[in-house]
Enzyme design. Structure first.
Site, mmCIF file in Angstrom:
data_model
loop_
_atom_site.group_PDB
_atom_site.id
_atom_site.type_symbol
_atom_site.label_atom_id
_atom_site.label_comp_id
_atom_site.label_asym_id
_atom_site.label_seq_id
_atom_site.Cartn_x
_atom_site.Cartn_y
_atom_site.Cartn_z
ATOM 1 N N GLY A 95 0.831 -1.205 0.000
ATOM 2 C CA GLY A 95 0.000 0.000 0.000
ATOM 3 C C GLY A 95 0.863 1.250 0.000
ATOM 4 O O GLY A 95 0.479 2.285 0.554
ATOM 5 N N TYR A 137 -14.147 -3.505 9.586
ATOM 6 C CA TYR A 137 -12.817 -2.875 9.629
ATOM 7 C C TYR A 137 -12.189 -3.033 11.020
ATOM 8 O O TYR A 137 -11.026 -3.437 11.153
ATOM 9 C CB TYR A 137 -12.947 -1.396 9.260
ATOM 10 C CG TYR A 137 -11.652 -0.636 9.336
ATOM 11 C CD1 TYR A 137 -10.677 -0.774 8.350
ATOM 12 C CD2 TYR A 137 -11.384 0.222 10.407
ATOM 13 C CE1 TYR A 137 -9.487 -0.069 8.419
ATOM 14 C CE2 TYR A 137 -10.200 0.934 10.480
ATOM 15 C CZ TYR A 137 -9.252 0.779 9.487
ATOM 16 O OH TYR A 137 -8.060 1.472 9.572
ATOM 17 N N ALA A 159 -12.873 -5.200 13.289
ATOM 18 C CA ALA A 159 -12.534 -6.608 13.540
ATOM 19 C C ALA A 159 -11.223 -6.966 12.841
ATOM 20 O O ALA A 159 -10.378 -7.687 13.399
ATOM 21 C CB ALA A 159 -13.666 -7.508 13.037
ATOM 22 N N ILE A 180 -5.301 9.942 10.254
ATOM 23 C CA ILE A 180 -4.136 10.438 9.526
ATOM 24 C C ILE A 180 -4.617 10.996 8.193
ATOM 25 O O ILE A 180 -5.442 10.366 7.512
ATOM 26 C CB ILE A 180 -3.103 9.305 9.292
ATOM 27 C CG1 ILE A 180 -2.787 8.577 10.612
ATOM 28 C CG2 ILE A 180 -1.843 9.852 8.634
ATOM 29 C CD1 ILE A 180 -2.205 9.430 11.708
HETATM 30 P P1 NAP Z 1 -5.216 4.959 1.330
HETATM 31 O O1 NAP Z 1 -4.786 6.362 1.253
HETATM 32 O O2 NAP Z 1 -6.554 4.583 0.775
HETATM 33 O O3 NAP Z 1 -4.096 4.030 0.673
HETATM 34 C C1 NAP Z 1 -4.287 2.622 0.692
HETATM 35 C C2 NAP Z 1 -3.151 1.944 -0.008
HETATM 36 O O4 NAP Z 1 -3.352 0.510 0.039
HETATM 37 C C3 NAP Z 1 -3.056 2.311 -1.474
HETATM 38 O O5 NAP Z 1 -1.716 2.265 -1.877
HETATM 39 C C4 NAP Z 1 -3.856 1.195 -2.154
HETATM 40 O O6 NAP Z 1 -3.483 1.081 -3.517
HETATM 41 C C5 NAP Z 1 -3.395 0.005 -1.300
HETATM 42 N N1 NAP Z 1 -4.310 -1.144 -1.371
HETATM 43 C C6 NAP Z 1 -5.630 -1.190 -1.080
HETATM 44 N N2 NAP Z 1 -6.116 -2.426 -1.299
HETATM 45 C C7 NAP Z 1 -5.069 -3.190 -1.727
HETATM 46 C C8 NAP Z 1 -4.929 -4.537 -2.137
HETATM 47 N N3 NAP Z 1 -5.965 -5.402 -2.147
HETATM 48 N N4 NAP Z 1 -3.707 -4.972 -2.512
HETATM 49 C C9 NAP Z 1 -2.654 -4.134 -2.522
HETATM 50 N N5 NAP Z 1 -2.715 -2.840 -2.146
HETATM 51 C C10 NAP Z 1 -3.916 -2.370 -1.769
HETATM 52 O O7 NAP Z 1 -5.262 4.445 2.849
HETATM 53 P P2 NAP Z 1 -4.464 4.979 4.138
HETATM 54 O O8 NAP Z 1 -5.350 5.915 4.831
HETATM 55 O O9 NAP Z 1 -3.094 5.359 3.788
HETATM 56 O O10 NAP Z 1 -4.424 3.625 4.997
HETATM 57 C C11 NAP Z 1 -3.295 2.774 4.974
HETATM 58 C C12 NAP Z 1 -3.366 1.815 6.142
HETATM 59 O O11 NAP Z 1 -3.449 2.570 7.340
HETATM 60 C C13 NAP Z 1 -4.588 0.902 6.123
HETATM 61 O O12 NAP Z 1 -4.242 -0.371 6.607
HETATM 62 C C14 NAP Z 1 -5.541 1.587 7.076
HETATM 63 O O13 NAP Z 1 -6.440 0.690 7.663
HETATM 64 C C15 NAP Z 1 -4.560 2.135 8.084
HETATM 65 N N6 NAP Z 1 -5.084 3.247 8.876
HETATM 66 C C16 NAP Z 1 -5.350 4.458 8.291
HETATM 67 C C17 NAP Z 1 -5.801 5.497 9.064
HETATM 68 C C18 NAP Z 1 -6.067 6.874 8.507
HETATM 69 O O14 NAP Z 1 -6.507 7.747 9.251
HETATM 70 N N7 NAP Z 1 -5.777 7.138 7.245
HETATM 71 C C19 NAP Z 1 -6.024 5.307 10.428
HETATM 72 C C20 NAP Z 1 -5.762 4.069 10.990
HETATM 73 C C21 NAP Z 1 -5.269 3.037 10.199
HETATM 74 P P3 NAP Z 1 -4.463 0.392 -4.618
HETATM 75 O O15 NAP Z 1 -5.860 0.802 -4.300
HETATM 76 O O16 NAP Z 1 -3.949 0.923 -5.930
HETATM 77 O O17 NAP Z 1 -4.246 -1.082 -4.503
#
Ligand code: NAP
Length: 259
Positions: free
Chosen positions: A14, A157, A159, A190
């Site tokens: 990701g 999510y 879970a 974030i």
């Molecule tokens: P984001 O901006 O939507 O980015 C998600 C990334 O994961 C993208 O690079 C996406 O690329 C990739 N991805 C999604 N599904 C995938 C798959 N099946 N295979 C490979 N890559 C995949 O999300 P984010 O906010 O940065 O979140 C990243 C992580 O942090 C996640 O695990 C999320 O649960 C966690 N998190 C985020 C927050 C927050 O506030 N943002 C808070 C707590 C935890 P593609 O769609 O091109 O595959």
């Protein structure tokens, strides 16, 4: 000052956007060799170009983390190109919203598969490389949502994110024989592309509920991941750290108003 990670081999799933891009940026700035992965090639390429323009050694691989063969091929390929594997950041995840009453079994499976099964796949694929190197580091991106808090629409999510921490405990014990640690970062809200999709009202409300009065930056998570990946964190395993600007602390709305 942590020991340099220059030329260490790192994978960030990701890594094309959001937190993953922030983690990749922090490791690339350390001089590490970084493979970022995702499904969408355009964003991967753009992030690679941006980080390499800043002096990074960053490459990309297409990978769907919910697919075992895709993960195994990506990890093996990255390790072959980068001369082994030192650090795996299993970060890719999705957070679609659906109340339980409306959630379909397919919705549930999609989120659990992308967020939780993927952690198992990534760690399993990395083990032979850590065994070969005689050492390794894994950093999972979990969340406060699930392990600590709840939010309507995110039962699946939450879970998946709590499940990652359950996986972490036994994985830490099993990885110890490969001199490999595994820890988790638990971000609060974030500022990422994924979060922006939830709308400005959501972003404003969340920022107001955080004692430090701002959403986190992706580098805030990258720095926590960097610490877990460092030589200095070598005696820490099976643990998690909350990086949330104090978001989980207020007991009530009045408590936040007092700040
Ligand atoms: P984001 O901006 O939507 O980015 C998600 C990334 O994961 C993208 O690079 C996406 O690329 C990739 N991805 C999604 N599904 C995938 C798959 N099946 N295979 C490979 N890559 C995949 O999300 P984010 O906010 O940065 O979140 C990243 C992580 O942090 C996640 O695990 C999320 O649960 C966690 N998190 C985020 C927050 C927050 O506030 N943002 C808070 C707590 C935890 P593609 O769609 O091109 O595959």
């Amino acid at each position: 000052m942590l020991t340099s990670l220059k030329d260490r081999s790192v994978i960030v799933t990701g890594g094309s956007k959001g937190i993953g891009r922030g983690i990749a940026k922090v490791f690339a700035a350390q001089g590490a060799k970084v493979t970022i992965t995702a499904r969408g090639e355009e964003a991967l390429k753009a992030t690679c170009d941006e980080l390499n323009a800043a002096g990074g050694q960053v490459r990309y691989e297409l990978c769907d983390v919910s697919d075992w063969e895709s993960v195994r091929a990506m990890v093996d390929s990255a390790a072959a190109v980068q001369g082994g594997l030192d650090v795996l950041c299993a970060n890719a995840g999705i957070f679609p919203q659906a109340k339980i009453v409306d959630m379909s079994p397919a919705d549930w499976d999609h989120v659990l598969s992308t967020n939780l099964r993927s952690a198992f796949f990534c760690v399993k694929a990395a083990i032979p490389h850590f065994e070969k190197a005689g050492k390794g580091r894994v950093v999972l991106t979990s969340s406060i949502t699930g392990p600590v808090t709840g939010f309507p629409g995110w039962a699946h999510y939450g879970a998946s994110k709590a499940g990652q921490l359950g996986f972490l405990k036994t994985a830490a014990m099993e990885l110890a024989r490969y001199n490999t640690t595994i820890n988790a970062v638990m971000p609060g809200n974030i500022y990422t592309e994924g979060l922006q999709d939830l709308g400005q009202e959501y972003l404003d409300t969340m920022a107001a509920s955080i004692p430090l009065k701002r959403l986190g930056a992706v580098e805030d998570i990258g720095n926590a991941a960097l610490f877990f990946a460092s030589d200095e964190a070598g005696y820490i395993t099976g643990q998690q750290i909350v990086v949330d600007g104090g978001q989980i602390l207020p007991e009530s709305l009045e408590a936040i108003d007092e700040i």
